[in-house]
Design an enzyme around this catalytic site. Structure first.
Site, PDB file in Angstrom:
ATOM      1  CG  ASP A 199      -8.268  -3.675  -4.058  1.00  0.00           C
ATOM      2  OD1 ASP A 199      -9.484  -3.439  -3.976  1.00  0.00           O
ATOM      3  OD2 ASP A 199      -7.444  -2.863  -4.500  1.00  0.00           O
ATOM      4  CG  HIS A 225      -2.082   0.937   1.045  1.00  0.00           C
ATOM      5  ND1 HIS A 225      -2.001   2.277   1.337  1.00  0.00           N
ATOM      6  CD2 HIS A 225      -3.321   0.712   0.556  1.00  0.00           C
ATOM      7  CE1 HIS A 225      -3.163   2.840   1.043  1.00  0.00           C
ATOM      8  NE2 HIS A 225      -3.983   1.922   0.572  1.00  0.00           N
TER       9      HIS A 225
END
Ligand code: ACO
Length: 380
Positions: free
Chosen positions: A321, A270
């Protein structure tokens, strides 16, 4: 110029790759603390909202800055219900698209076309933008559902005004009113994906809004940015990976092979979180439960093993996700629709940011550091 001054000038001129670490806006909407894994919407911790609120409440909170009173919520929900049906002209446009149009491509075009039928499309006053935000939020789920059904050769389903936003979305997708558990699962997905600060798609929306272009243009651009596999498109790629790997006992070798060829692990890493993404644990727990309920724990078990192996291999945590893929798969949503489901939630954050951008606007225009050839003469 001294060596120090020259070094400083070079450093000042160097591009911040990906604008990493650059603060590009003041915002009252959302706080993402990547060091401790905290996500706050308008002062409320996402963990608190995940357990106690609904998508409608969260949407109101993100648009207006405060949680709604009972009356405000009833009014807001009724307005959403009023705008859920798709304009006949827009529906005709959806039906005219080639069947193999990828869902995010279809959604991007549909939102752009919906501007043609919105009487407030070119009005960027605060009231018009608030009204359009509600309309676009209401319509986005209906568009995603209709795109799926038309693609599958089925007739789109009209919304039921008495259902919640999450329940309606599932009803329009599948033609069945969902169970209370399935409705809650979708509501949670919608809450968790609604907003995330200055991520790539939201930044794209703000850049477009900052030119004083219209809201539909900003949202159309945001959908284009979300579609990419490094951003929202990763959830579709995660399911492809799980399908390709196929069984828990093949996960470790898949991770080894991918690492050896320096491949990407979709759903991991991330730009902001250095620790676990605070949204992931909620999706993980739901995925676990649905794995048991559906009698097909394999997708959850593979995900757990993948998380363990990727962490050991490259020390990256999973992001929002990753478990959203097995979860949506359990919910009967086709893999190529996952990113569009994300968009049906993130529409709220995008609209809130467009409104905020316009309320104190400055055109967003960074510079580039020229590294091409020095000035030269056009050949005689
Ligand atoms: N798999 C393999 N290597 C990785 C991964 C990953 N998932 N994530 C980071 N790395 C490695 C890469 O070498 C990367 O360098 P590169 O971008 O030049 O290939 C290096 O670590 C440095 O990455 P970071 O600084 O930690 O992360 P960055 O901010 O550059 O990228 C991103 C963040 C795009 C999310 C990245 O982690 C990635 O590509 N992940 C996979 C795609 C994905 O899951 N995207 C969804 C993100 S969440 C969202 O947008 C909703």
């Amino acid at each position: 110029m001294s060596a120090d001054a020259a070094e400083k000038e070079t450093a000042d001129k160097m591009a911040a790759r990906g604008l990493k670490g650059v603060v590009a806006a003041d915002s009252k909407i959302c706080d993402v603390d990547g060091d401790i894994g905290k996500l706050i919407y308008r002062g409320y911790d996402i963990d608190d909202l995940a357990v106690n609120s609904t998508f409608e409440e969260v949407a109101y909170l993100l648009f207006q800055g405060e949680l709604p009173s009972k009356e405000q919520l009833a009014d807001f929900s009724a307005t959403l219900a009023k705008h859920r049906a798709i304009e006949p002209e827009l529906m005709a446009f959806l039906k005219g698209m080639p069947r193999n149009t990828p869902p995010m491509t279809a959604l991007r075009s549909a939102v752009s076309v919906s501007a043609h039928y919105d009487p407030l499309a070119e009005d960027s006053s605060p009231q018009a933008n608030f009204e359009k935000s509600i309309r676009m939020t209401a319509e986005m789920g209906s568009l995603v559902a209709a795109i799926r059904r038309i693609r599958d050769g089925q007739e789109p389903i009209q919304p039921k005004p008495e259902l919640s936003h999450a329940a309606n979305f599932m009803y329009m997708l599948n033609g069945k009113v969902p169970s209370a558990d399935a409705e809650k699962a979708m509501d949670l997905i919608l809450i968790l994906h609604a907003e995330h600060g200055l991520n790539a798609s939201t930044f794209a929306a703000r850049v477009i809004a900052a030119t004083l272009s219209d809201m539909h243009s900003a949202i159309t651009g945001a959908i284009g940015a979300l579609k990419g596999p490094l951003h929202g498109g990763a959830n579709t790629e995660v399911l492809k990976t799980l399908m390709e790997v196929g069984s828990v006992d093949r996960v470790a070798s898949y991770v080894e092979e991918t690492r050896a060829k320096k491949g990407k692990f979709m759903g991991f890493g991330h730009a902001v979180y250095k620790v676990e993404d605070p949204r992931a644990k909620h999706l993980k727990e739901l995925s676990r439960r649905l794995g048991i309920e559906t009698g097909e724990p394999k997708w959850y078990d593979m995900s757990i093993k993948m998380e363990e192996c990727v962490k050991a291999a490259i020390n990256k945590n999973c992001n929002v996700d990753f478990y959203s893929a097995s979860l949506q798969h359990y919910m009967g949503i086709p893999g190529d629709l996952f990113t569009a489901v994300f968009a049906a939630s993130r529409i709220v954050g995008w609209c809130a940011h467009v409104i905020e951008q316009i309320s104190d606007n400055k055109i967003i225009r960074p510079s580039s550091n020229y590294i091409g050839p020095a000035e030269r003469k056009y050949p005689a």
